[in-house]
Write a protein that holds these residues in place. Sequence first.
Motif, PDB file in Angstrom:
ATOM      1  N   ARG A  24      27.436  47.049 -13.926  1.00  0.00           N
ATOM      2  CA  ARG A  24      28.351  46.187 -14.693  1.00  0.00           C
ATOM      3  C   ARG A  24      27.538  45.018 -15.252  1.00  0.00           C
ATOM      4  O   ARG A  24      26.340  44.917 -15.033  1.00  0.00           O
ATOM      5  N   GLU A  25      28.213  44.114 -15.934  1.00  0.00           N
ATOM      6  CA  GLU A  25      27.536  42.981 -16.585  1.00  0.00           C
ATOM      7  C   GLU A  25      26.721  42.127 -15.626  1.00  0.00           C
ATOM      8  O   GLU A  25      25.744  41.503 -16.031  1.00  0.00           O
ATOM      9  N   ASP A  26      27.105  42.088 -14.344  1.00  0.00           N
ATOM     10  CA  ASP A  26      26.364  41.253 -13.383  1.00  0.00           C
ATOM     11  C   ASP A  26      25.014  41.864 -13.002  1.00  0.00           C
ATOM     12  O   ASP A  26      24.197  41.221 -12.339  1.00  0.00           O
ATOM     13  N   GLY A  27      24.774  43.119 -13.400  1.00  0.00           N
ATOM     14  CA  GLY A  27      23.500  43.767 -13.112  1.00  0.00           C
ATOM     15  C   GLY A  27      23.318  44.155 -11.659  1.00  0.00           C
ATOM     16  O   GLY A  27      22.233  44.565 -11.250  1.00  0.00           O
ATOM     17  N   VAL A  28      24.379  44.045 -10.858  1.00  0.00           N
ATOM     18  CA  VAL A  28      24.307  44.334  -9.426  1.00  0.00           C
ATOM     19  C   VAL A  28      25.374  45.350  -9.007  1.00  0.00           C
ATOM     20  O   VAL A  28      25.101  46.264  -8.243  1.00  0.00           O
ATOM     21  N   THR A  29      26.571  45.178  -9.533  1.00  0.00           N
ATOM     22  CA  THR A  29      27.705  46.016  -9.171  1.00  0.00           C
ATOM     23  C   THR A  29      27.716  47.278 -10.025  1.00  0.00           C
ATOM     24  O   THR A  29      27.591  47.204 -11.247  1.00  0.00           O
ATOM     25  N   TYR A  30      27.865  48.420  -9.369  1.00  0.00           N
ATOM     26  CA  TYR A  30      27.940  49.680 -10.100  1.00  0.00           C
ATOM     27  C   TYR A  30      29.305  49.820 -10.756  1.00  0.00           C
ATOM     28  O   TYR A  30      30.326  49.454 -10.186  1.00  0.00           O
ATOM     29  N   GLY A  31      29.320  50.405 -11.952  1.00  0.00           N
ATOM     30  CA  GLY A  31      30.572  50.697 -12.629  1.00  0.00           C
ATOM     31  C   GLY A  31      31.273  51.877 -11.972  1.00  0.00           C
ATOM     32  O   GLY A  31      30.709  52.569 -11.127  1.00  0.00           O
ATOM     33  N   THR A  32      32.495  52.105 -12.389  1.00  0.00           N
ATOM     34  CA  THR A  32      33.268  53.229 -11.884  1.00  0.00           C
ATOM     35  C   THR A  32      32.581  54.535 -12.264  1.00  0.00           C
ATOM     36  O   THR A  32      32.217  54.716 -13.431  1.00  0.00           O
ATOM     37  N   PRO A  33      32.368  55.432 -11.310  1.00  0.00           N
ATOM     38  CA  PRO A  33      31.723  56.708 -11.645  1.00  0.00           C
ATOM     39  C   PRO A  33      32.513  57.475 -12.703  1.00  0.00           C
ATOM     40  O   PRO A  33      33.729  57.611 -12.600  1.00  0.00           O
ATOM     41  N   THR A  34      31.811  57.939 -13.714  1.00  0.00           N
ATOM     42  CA  THR A  34      32.408  58.710 -14.802  1.00  0.00           C
ATOM     43  C   THR A  34      31.780  60.095 -14.812  1.00  0.00           C
ATOM     44  O   THR A  34      30.560  60.219 -14.843  1.00  0.00           O
ATOM     45  N   TRP A  35      32.619  61.143 -14.786  1.00  0.00           N
ATOM     46  CA  TRP A  35      32.118  62.511 -14.821  1.00  0.00           C
ATOM     47  C   TRP A  35      31.684  62.829 -16.233  1.00  0.00           C
ATOM     48  O   TRP A  35      32.437  62.606 -17.187  1.00  0.00           O
ATOM     49  N   ILE A  36      30.462  63.331 -16.383  1.00  0.00           N
ATOM     50  CA  ILE A  36      29.950  63.692 -17.698  1.00  0.00           C
ATOM     51  C   ILE A  36      29.122  64.965 -17.605  1.00  0.00           C
ATOM     52  O   ILE A  36      28.665  65.347 -16.532  1.00  0.00           O
ATOM     53  N   TRP A  37      28.928  65.586 -18.762  1.00  0.00           N
ATOM     54  CA  TRP A  37      28.053  66.752 -18.850  1.00  0.00           C
ATOM     55  C   TRP A  37      26.609  66.302 -18.891  1.00  0.00           C
ATOM     56  O   TRP A  37      26.291  65.233 -19.428  1.00  0.00           O
ATOM     57  N   SER A  38      25.742  67.145 -18.352  1.00  0.00           N
ATOM     58  CA  SER A  38      24.312  66.839 -18.365  1.00  0.00           C
ATOM     59  C   SER A  38      23.529  68.105 -18.679  1.00  0.00           C
ATOM     60  O   SER A  38      23.990  69.214 -18.398  1.00  0.00           O
ATOM     61  N   VAL A  39      22.363  67.916 -19.270  1.00  0.00           N
ATOM     62  CA  VAL A  39      21.459  69.032 -19.554  1.00  0.00           C
ATOM     63  C   VAL A  39      20.029  68.607 -19.268  1.00  0.00           C
ATOM     64  O   VAL A  39      19.701  67.418 -19.285  1.00  0.00           O
ATOM     65  N   VAL A  40      19.195  69.596 -19.015  1.00  0.00           N
ATOM     66  CA  VAL A  40      17.769  69.370 -18.794  1.00  0.00           C
ATOM     67  C   VAL A  40      17.012  70.004 -19.954  1.00  0.00           C
ATOM     68  O   VAL A  40      17.244  71.168 -20.292  1.00  0.00           O
ATOM     69  N   VAL A  41      16.130  69.220 -20.564  1.00  0.00           N
ATOM     70  CA  VAL A  41      15.304  69.686 -21.671  1.00  0.00           C
ATOM     71  C   VAL A  41      13.883  69.195 -21.427  1.00  0.00           C
ATOM     72  O   VAL A  41      13.669  67.981 -21.255  1.00  0.00           O
ATOM     73  N   GLY A  42      12.948  70.118 -21.394  1.00  0.00           N
ATOM     74  CA  GLY A  42      11.543  69.740 -21.262  1.00  0.00           C
ATOM     75  C   GLY A  42      11.229  68.896 -20.031  1.00  0.00           C
ATOM     76  O   GLY A  42      10.415  67.987 -20.091  1.00  0.00           O
ATOM     77  N   LEU A  90      17.180  70.005 -29.640  1.00  0.00           N
ATOM     78  CA  LEU A  90      16.931  70.721 -28.384  1.00  0.00           C
ATOM     79  C   LEU A  90      18.037  70.448 -27.367  1.00  0.00           C
ATOM     80  O   LEU A  90      18.442  71.340 -26.614  1.00  0.00           O
ATOM     81  N   ILE A  91      18.508  69.208 -27.354  1.00  0.00           N
ATOM     82  CA  ILE A  91      19.605  68.843 -26.443  1.00  0.00           C
ATOM     83  C   ILE A  91      20.877  69.588 -26.854  1.00  0.00           C
ATOM     84  O   ILE A  91      21.605  70.114 -26.002  1.00  0.00           O
ATOM     85  N   ASP A  92      21.163  69.646 -28.170  1.00  0.00           N
ATOM     86  CA  ASP A  92      22.313  70.433 -28.647  1.00  0.00           C
ATOM     87  C   ASP A  92      22.234  71.869 -28.135  1.00  0.00           C
ATOM     88  O   ASP A  92      23.216  72.415 -27.643  1.00  0.00           O
ATOM     89  N   ASN A  93      21.057  72.481 -28.276  1.00  0.00           N
ATOM     90  CA  ASN A  93      20.886  73.871 -27.839  1.00  0.00           C
ATOM     91  C   ASN A  93      21.102  74.022 -26.341  1.00  0.00           C
ATOM     92  O   ASN A  93      21.684  75.012 -25.885  1.00  0.00           O
ATOM     93  N   ALA A  94      20.652  73.038 -25.572  1.00  0.00           N
ATOM     94  CA  ALA A  94      20.861  73.085 -24.122  1.00  0.00           C
ATOM     95  C   ALA A  94      22.350  72.982 -23.788  1.00  0.00           C
ATOM     96  O   ALA A  94      22.848  73.691 -22.899  1.00  0.00           O
TER      97      ALA A  94
END
Length: 130
Positions: A24-42, A90-94
């Motif tokens: 978060r803005e304070d640089g210490v507190t983590y934001g609420t976890p958000t589920w997102i898609w991820s890919v690995v490239v190179g 490449l990310i699109d393709n992944a």
Amino acid sequence: MSTWPKEELNRIAESDDLHISPFREDGVTYGTPTWIWSVVVGGSLYVRAYYGQNSRWYQAAVQQKAGRITVAGMTKEVAFEPVEGEIGDLIDNAYRTKYKGSPYLNSMISMRARSATVKVVPLTVHESYV
């Protein structure tokens, strides 16, 4: 900065449960976890914001440059680096390969989401991202 250990990166690549928590803005507190898609490239891990640059987690990631992810039974401290340029193809393709058949795929390879691509880099215990 570190690179992902191969075993961890393979576990992440096979997983569909990545949750991202930029600071978060304070640089210490983590934001609420958000589920997102991820890919690995190179040998690198990438994520995108479905809602593009207006996404709250994306704005926090770009501003704070660090946070953590939870994926495949692991919690990791990470740095975030905005990405643009030819790697986007490449990310699109992944994304096409990993999420083939999903009704959300076209949104994740749209220019809106592509403009909000972030490389996720692991931090070692002794690193901090300032």
